[in-house]
Design a protein around this motif. Structure first.
Motif, PDB file in Angstrom:
ATOM      1  N   UNK A 146      18.374  -0.978  19.074  1.00  0.00           N
ATOM      2  CA  UNK A 146      19.288  -2.067  18.720  1.00  0.00           C
ATOM      3  C   UNK A 146      19.790  -1.966  17.279  1.00  0.00           C
ATOM      4  N   UNK A 147      19.901  -0.741  16.763  1.00  0.00           N
ATOM      5  CA  UNK A 147      20.443  -0.543  15.426  1.00  0.00           C
ATOM      6  C   UNK A 147      19.489  -0.848  14.290  1.00  0.00           C
ATOM      7  N   UNK A 148      18.192  -1.008  14.576  1.00  0.00           N
ATOM      8  CA  UNK A 148      17.212  -1.360  13.542  1.00  0.00           C
ATOM      9  C   UNK A 148      16.430  -0.116  13.127  1.00  0.00           C
ATOM     10  N   UNK A 149      16.503   0.227  11.836  1.00  0.00           N
ATOM     11  CA  UNK A 149      15.776   1.364  11.280  1.00  0.00           C
ATOM     12  C   UNK A 149      14.713   0.844  10.325  1.00  0.00           C
ATOM     13  N   UNK A 150      13.471   1.228  10.568  1.00  0.00           N
ATOM     14  CA  UNK A 150      12.367   0.808   9.716  1.00  0.00           C
ATOM     15  C   UNK A 150      12.113   1.803   8.598  1.00  0.00           C
ATOM     16  N   UNK A 151      11.519   1.311   7.516  1.00  0.00           N
ATOM     17  CA  UNK A 151      11.199   2.172   6.380  1.00  0.00           C
ATOM     18  C   UNK A 151       9.988   1.596   5.654  1.00  0.00           C
ATOM     19  N   UNK A 152       9.257   2.453   4.942  1.00  0.00           N
ATOM     20  CA  UNK A 152       8.230   1.959   4.029  1.00  0.00           C
ATOM     21  C   UNK A 152       8.655   2.263   2.592  1.00  0.00           C
ATOM     22  N   UNK A 153       7.872   1.802   1.631  1.00  0.00           N
ATOM     23  CA  UNK A 153       8.314   1.877   0.237  1.00  0.00           C
ATOM     24  C   UNK A 153       8.553   3.303  -0.231  1.00  0.00           C
ATOM     25  N   UNK A 154       7.654   4.207   0.126  1.00  0.00           N
ATOM     26  CA  UNK A 154       7.810   5.571  -0.370  1.00  0.00           C
ATOM     27  C   UNK A 154       9.000   6.291   0.254  1.00  0.00           C
ATOM     28  N   UNK A 166       0.849  -1.190   0.000  1.00  0.00           N
ATOM     29  CA  UNK A 166       0.000   0.000   0.000  1.00  0.00           C
ATOM     30  C   UNK A 166       0.885   1.241   0.000  1.00  0.00           C
ATOM     31  N   UNK A 167       0.574   2.189  -0.902  1.00  0.00           N
ATOM     32  CA  UNK A 167       1.337   3.436  -0.932  1.00  0.00           C
ATOM     33  C   UNK A 167       0.991   4.295   0.275  1.00  0.00           C
ATOM     34  N   UNK A 168       2.014   4.770   0.961  1.00  0.00           N
ATOM     35  CA  UNK A 168       1.850   5.643   2.118  1.00  0.00           C
ATOM     36  C   UNK A 168       2.861   6.773   2.015  1.00  0.00           C
ATOM     37  N   UNK A 169       2.687   7.778   2.863  1.00  0.00           N
ATOM     38  CA  UNK A 169       3.695   8.833   2.934  1.00  0.00           C
ATOM     39  C   UNK A 169       5.023   8.217   3.356  1.00  0.00           C
TER      40      UNK A 169
END
Length: 242
Positions: free
Chosen positions: A111-119, A100-103
């Motif tokens: 613990x060094x974990x960075x989250x991201x979404x597609x956009x 799903x497209x999101x902002x």
């Protein structure tokens, strides 16, 4: 931007005398003794294998700037035994299995974990978003990030200073202007008593802007109003003195 202006302002404000802690404890950022030469730092020293190519390129851009390289060197000195950042995709999937497209958004989990979404991968400003998350690593280390608007404001100001030449809007126009006011105060070699009072008013006003944003008004989020003499940007000042 000249580091000496930050150092002098730090002395004038006497922030080191404050007993109040807005950021994390001092020993969270204690160097491990590695002290990798800044010119030798590479993306491979920072990112674990499997990082999206878009974020590899963004990390290279961060390393290509003086401020970004100093930030990542400080992090590497804390994690000397190999790369320490890995990425986690948190985008939404619909019932057909499609993303799903999101902002565009990134977030730090600890613990060094960075989250991201597609956009977030598609944004021209993903380098600045990534710098913001790297700064959260600097703030919290291995600890789980707090829902602290004070920490968010510090990270946003660091992001603003990092990308100021690009004149990017951060969150919205009003908040970007508020960050610019705070950054301009930090550039001054000294502040009068009246200017110092105004600085803290501007700081607390910027916190209020965060408080009314939906993403920072949910359960668990908190703000601490600061009084004159309390250090509003302990981690940013530490970075600028490095």
């Amino acid at each position: 931007m000249k580091n000496c202006a930050f150092v002098l302002l730090f002395i004038i404000f006497c922030w080191g005398c404050s007993n109040m802690e807005v950021g994390v404890e001092e020993d969270v950022f204690s160097a491990t003794g590695m002290n990798l030469p800044i010119e030798d730092l590479t993306v491979e020293d920072i990112l674990l294998e499997g990082a999206p190519e878009e974020l590899v390129r963004a990390t290279k851009k961060v390393l290509g700037s003086r401020m970004g390289k100093i930030l990542l060197r400080e992090l590497k000195n804390r994690y000397p035994n190999g790369p320490f950042i890995r990425f986690h995709f948190f985008g939404k999937i619909d019932e057909d299995g499609e993303i799903v497209d999101e902002a565009g958004e990134m977030r730090y989990y600890g613990m060094g974990v960075i989250g991201y979404n597609r956009n977030a991968l598609r944004l021209k400003t993903n380098e600045e978003l990534l710098f913001h998350e790297f700064f959260h690593v600097f703030q919290t280390g291995d600890l789980k990030p707090q829902k602290s608007r004070n920490n968010e404001l510090e990270a946003y100001l660091a992001q603003y200073i990092y990308g100021e030449s690009k004149q990017t809007t951060i969150v919205n126009t009003e908040f970007t202007i508020a960050l610019g006011v705070l950054a301009n105060d930090l550039r001054k070699n000294s502040l009068t008593e009246k200017e110092m009072d105004l600085f803290y008013q501007n700081y607390n006003a910027a916190l209020i802007l965060l408080e009314i944003m939906p993403e920072y008004s949910g359960e668990g989020w908190y703000s601490i109003r600061l009084n004159k003499g309390e250090n509003p940007f302990p981690n940013l000042m530490k970075l600028m003195k490095s």
